[in-house]
Design an enzyme around this catalytic site. Structure first.
Site, PDB file in Angstrom:
ATOM      1  N   ALA A  13       0.802  -1.229   0.000  1.00 56.96           N
ATOM      2  CA  ALA A  13       0.000   0.000   0.000  1.00 56.96           C
ATOM      3  C   ALA A  13       0.832   1.274   0.000  1.00 56.96           C
ATOM      4  O   ALA A  13       0.323   2.336  -0.343  1.00 56.96           O
ATOM      5  CB  ALA A  13      -0.930  -0.001   1.209  1.00 56.96           C
ATOM      6  N   LEU A  17       2.259   2.096  -7.327  1.00 59.67           N
ATOM      7  CA  LEU A  17       1.060   1.617  -8.007  1.00 59.67           C
ATOM      8  C   LEU A  17      -0.174   1.873  -7.140  1.00 59.67           C
ATOM      9  O   LEU A  17      -1.200   2.354  -7.617  1.00 59.67           O
ATOM     10  CB  LEU A  17       1.197   0.115  -8.313  1.00 59.67           C
ATOM     11  CG  LEU A  17      -0.021  -0.542  -8.953  1.00 59.67           C
ATOM     12  CD1 LEU A  17      -0.197  -0.055 -10.380  1.00 59.67           C
ATOM     13  CD2 LEU A  17       0.100  -2.063  -8.932  1.00 59.67           C
ATOM     14  N   HIS A 239       0.393  -5.875 -22.910  1.00 55.16           N
ATOM     15  CA  HIS A 239      -0.605  -4.907 -23.391  1.00 55.16           C
ATOM     16  C   HIS A 239      -0.801  -4.987 -24.915  1.00 55.16           C
ATOM     17  O   HIS A 239      -1.923  -5.065 -25.400  1.00 55.16           O
ATOM     18  CB  HIS A 239      -0.194  -3.475 -23.028  1.00 55.16           C
ATOM     19  CG  HIS A 239       0.061  -3.263 -21.561  1.00 55.16           C
ATOM     20  ND1 HIS A 239      -0.600  -3.963 -20.592  1.00 55.16           N
ATOM     21  CD2 HIS A 239       0.910  -2.428 -20.899  1.00 55.16           C
ATOM     22  CE1 HIS A 239      -0.177  -3.557 -19.394  1.00 55.16           C
ATOM     23  NE2 HIS A 239       0.746  -2.635 -19.557  1.00 55.16           N
ATOM     24  N   LYS A 330       4.791  -1.802 -32.137  1.00 54.82           N
ATOM     25  CA  LYS A 330       5.864  -0.855 -31.807  1.00 54.82           C
ATOM     26  C   LYS A 330       5.616  -0.272 -30.431  1.00 54.82           C
ATOM     27  O   LYS A 330       4.484   0.128 -30.139  1.00 54.82           O
ATOM     28  CB  LYS A 330       5.845   0.314 -32.799  1.00 54.82           C
ATOM     29  CG  LYS A 330       6.166  -0.079 -34.225  1.00 54.82           C
ATOM     30  CD  LYS A 330       5.982   1.141 -35.100  1.00 54.82           C
ATOM     31  CE  LYS A 330       6.851   1.048 -36.322  1.00 54.82           C
ATOM     32  NZ  LYS A 330       6.758   2.226 -37.162  1.00 54.82           N
ATOM     33  N   ASP A 395     -14.455  11.358 -38.675  1.00 58.70           N
ATOM     34  CA  ASP A 395     -13.802  11.442 -37.378  1.00 58.70           C
ATOM     35  C   ASP A 395     -14.785  11.288 -36.220  1.00 58.70           C
ATOM     36  O   ASP A 395     -15.721  12.063 -36.083  1.00 58.70           O
ATOM     37  CB  ASP A 395     -13.106  12.819 -37.304  1.00 58.70           C
ATOM     38  CG  ASP A 395     -12.184  12.931 -36.115  1.00 58.70           C
ATOM     39  OD1 ASP A 395     -12.178  12.015 -35.277  1.00 58.70           O
ATOM     40  OD2 ASP A 395     -11.470  13.946 -36.024  1.00 58.70           O
ATOM     41  N   ARG A 461      11.322  10.422 -32.694  1.00 56.24           N
ATOM     42  CA  ARG A 461      10.358   9.400 -33.155  1.00 56.24           C
ATOM     43  C   ARG A 461      10.811   7.978 -32.858  1.00 56.24           C
ATOM     44  O   ARG A 461      10.102   7.028 -33.126  1.00 56.24           O
ATOM     45  CB  ARG A 461      10.166   9.515 -34.679  1.00 56.24           C
ATOM     46  CG  ARG A 461       9.194  10.579 -35.125  1.00 56.24           C
ATOM     47  CD  ARG A 461       9.107  10.616 -36.642  1.00 56.24           C
ATOM     48  NE  ARG A 461       8.808   9.328 -37.255  1.00 56.24           N
ATOM     49  CZ  ARG A 461       7.589   8.805 -37.355  1.00 56.24           C
ATOM     50  NH1 ARG A 461       6.566   9.444 -36.880  1.00 56.24           N
ATOM     51  NH2 ARG A 461       7.406   7.635 -37.944  1.00 56.24           N
TER      52      ARG A 461
HETATM   53  C1  BG6 Z   1       2.670  -0.494 -17.392  1.00 60.16           C
HETATM   54  C2  BG6 Z   1       4.154  -0.475 -17.689  1.00 60.16           C
HETATM   55  O1  BG6 Z   1       2.180  -1.792 -17.436  1.00 60.16           O
HETATM   56  O2  BG6 Z   1       1.997   0.298 -18.350  1.00 60.16           O
HETATM   57  C3  BG6 Z   1       4.674   0.935 -17.699  1.00 60.16           C
HETATM   58  O3  BG6 Z   1       4.832  -1.228 -16.701  1.00 60.16           O
HETATM   59  C4  BG6 Z   1       3.855   1.800 -18.623  1.00 60.16           C
HETATM   60  O4  BG6 Z   1       6.048   0.975 -18.081  1.00 60.16           O
HETATM   61  C5  BG6 Z   1       2.368   1.647 -18.327  1.00 60.16           C
HETATM   62  O5  BG6 Z   1       4.252   3.134 -18.416  1.00 60.16           O
HETATM   63  C6  BG6 Z   1       1.527   2.379 -19.355  1.00 60.16           C
HETATM   64  O6  BG6 Z   1       0.203   2.426 -18.937  1.00 60.16           O
HETATM   65  P1  BG6 Z   1      -0.768   3.553 -19.482  1.00 60.16           P
HETATM   66  O7  BG6 Z   1      -2.104   3.163 -18.970  1.00 60.16           O
HETATM   67  O8  BG6 Z   1      -0.270   4.858 -18.936  1.00 60.16           O
HETATM   68  O9  BG6 Z   1      -0.650   3.519 -20.965  1.00 60.16           O
END
Ligand code: BG6
Length: 481
Positions: A13, A17, A239, A330, A395, A461
């Site tokens: 806590a 995070l 992700h 990417k 859009d 970039r």
């Molecule tokens: C996390 C990664 O899972 O996702 C981080 O560990 C990254 O490095 C973050 O910054 C990005 O999350 P968001 O929601 O800000 O795109």
């Protein structure tokens, strides 16, 4: 079930995070009256912090009126204890029971939700700690775990089996917070409910698909953690791969969590081994004016680190729908902007009328963040006497289109789902396994060959070779937009 009191236990806590994501998400749920009527929130961590100081700390990240904040913080408690001492957890359990006993439960049950906001090195230790009296109560006990789920296939399997011995799969909620984002949620709706997209969603019409994650900040003191993982494990393996599977999977049998995950897993199994020569790795360096530090300057990062902070890779899905359409993923830190989006680039229509013109491709863009939007680039005649062709777009920017837009944060949605017991947006064990099967050989190859990432300047970039890679795999940069 909403009448049953709930105790949310946040392990770790005092960490980043918890204060940046977990508590603010719980606060939003509280504001929307979506937490059970009698909710207690208990923070647990090693640091000795006075309750008032702890409240100040988390309070500074909450957005809302002072009155609401205070009411929410009144639900919050804090207890410090060791992570590797069984008796500390027993003592913690007694404290919680004492608090719970103050509440009369209309269902005679008490539920508990454990949120592991802790570093991976103590995952198993803490899981063993809460296993036992803490999770044995007469309501449900659910456990939310955060990535990284291991570093490779082997360590992930160890973690899955260790956690599997302690908790049932139905009580485990592995968070990939990208699944909780609005536009990621919208993917299935866009794909499967629109007659203008559904029939075009294949190699016959789509030339290439790019999924991009860009951040305009570096590792910012998180370098010590980041260096053990690198961008592929930090973002791409989870992700971006989740987004890819939702973009590419076959229609699921139903909207049921298992049916959707079955399709995602099936899709992931069709991904061909990633070839090193279809990968670009990068690492950022500081700016010349010295205003932005390079990755190697982040404390905690070894001077000779080869850990990539940028990666681009091409994925080939070997199934009838996608054979021949590359997926280019990417991701990178310290780039020129913060943006996550999906770009579906269509093939040029077989139209002899405009053969000679160097025209842009139709492109469907789904912007996940910032500023959720869906737009479709298309070609029109330039208005007026001029007969030339111009690119424009249909859009759908959420901010312009939807009034009083109040999108929940991804964590808010996911915590709510775990309270409801809905696994739809969480990662199943076999899904995690196949994700590691895809990346482990590549990661091992990169490490054993000691691949040196290409340098790119903070705020640029990214590595030049990444643009070349996209071009090589058919991505045509638009001329007009
Ligand atoms: C996390 C990664 O899972 O996702 C981080 O560990 C990254 O490095 C973050 O910054 C990005 O999350 P968001 O929601 O800000 O795109």
């Amino acid at each position: 079930d909403y009448r049953t009191p709930l105790t949310v236990v946040i392990l770790g806590a005092s960490g980043d995070l918890a204060k940046k994501k977990t508590y603010p998400a719980l606060f939003s749920l509280y504001l929307r009256s979506l937490l059970p009527e009698n909710t207690i929130i208990y923070g647990y961590a090693r640091s000795h912090i006075e309750l008032d100081d702890f409240k100040k700390r988390i309070g500074s990240y909450l957005k809302g009126s002072e009155e609401k904040k205070k009411a929410f913080l009144d639900l919050c408690h804090y207890h410090s204890g060791l992570y590797d001492d069984k008796s500390a957890y027993d003592e913690f359990d007694k404290l919680i029971r004492k608090e719970e006993a103050k509440i009369q439960s209309p269902t005679s049950k008490y539920n508990r939700l454990f949120y592991m906001a802790i570093p991976p090195s103590i995952f198993i230790e803490v899981s063993k700690g809460i296993h036992g009296s803490l999770i044995e109560n007469n309501g449900w006990s659910r456990v939310i775990v955060e990535k990284p789920f291991g570093r490779d296939l082997e360590s992930s399997r160890v973690l899955v089996s260790e956690l599997g011995r302690l908790f049932k799969e139905k009580d485990l909620f592995r968070i990939d917070h990208y699944l909780g984002k609005e536009m990621v949620q919208n993917l299935m709706v866009l794909r499967f409910s629109n007659a203008v997209f559904e029939p075009l969603w294949s190699k016959s019409h789509i030339s290439n698909i790019t999924i991009t994650f860009k951040e305009d900040i570096g590792t910012e003191g998180r370098g010590g953690y980041f260096d053990q993982f690198g961008i592929i494990r930090d973002v791409m393996q989870n992700h971006l791969l989740q987004v890819l599977s939702l973009v590419a999977m076959e229609p699921p049998l139903s909207l049921n969590a298992d049916d959707i995950t079955n399709e995602k897993v099936r899709l992931l199994r069709c991904i061909q081994p990633i070839k090193l020569d279809e990968v670009v790795l990068g690492q950022y360096i500081g700016t010349q004016d010295g205003k932005q530090e390079g990755y190697l300057d982040d404390k905690g990062v070894p001077n000779d680190s080869k850990t990539p902070t940028y990666a681009a890779a091409v994925f080939h899905v070997n199934n009838p729908r996608w054979r021949g359409t590359p997926f280019i993923l990417k991701c990178g830190k310290a780039l020129d902007e913060r943006k996550t989006e999906i770009r579906i680039q269509f093939k040029r229509p077989d139209n002899f009328l405009f053969q000679d013109e160097d025209i842009s491709r139709n492109e469907l863009v789904m912007r996940i963040q910032p500023g959720e939007a869906v737009y479709l680039k298309l070609l029109t005649k330039k208005p007026g006497l001029d007969n030339s062709i111009e690119q424009t777009e249909l859009d759908l920017s959420y901010r312009n289109r939807f009034e009083n837009l109040d999108l929940p944060d991804a964590y808010e949605r996911l915590i709510l789902d775990s309270i409801k017991g809905d696994h739809n947006l969480f990662v199943r064990d076999d899904e995690l396994d196949v994700a590691w099967q895809i990346f482990t050989p590549l990661l091992k190859q990169i490490e054993s060959l000691g691949c040196i990432p290409e340098k790119y300047v903070f705020g640029s970039r990214g590595p030049k070779s990444a643009d070349e890679l996209s071009k090589k795999f058919g991505y045509v940069r638009s001329t007009g937009y």
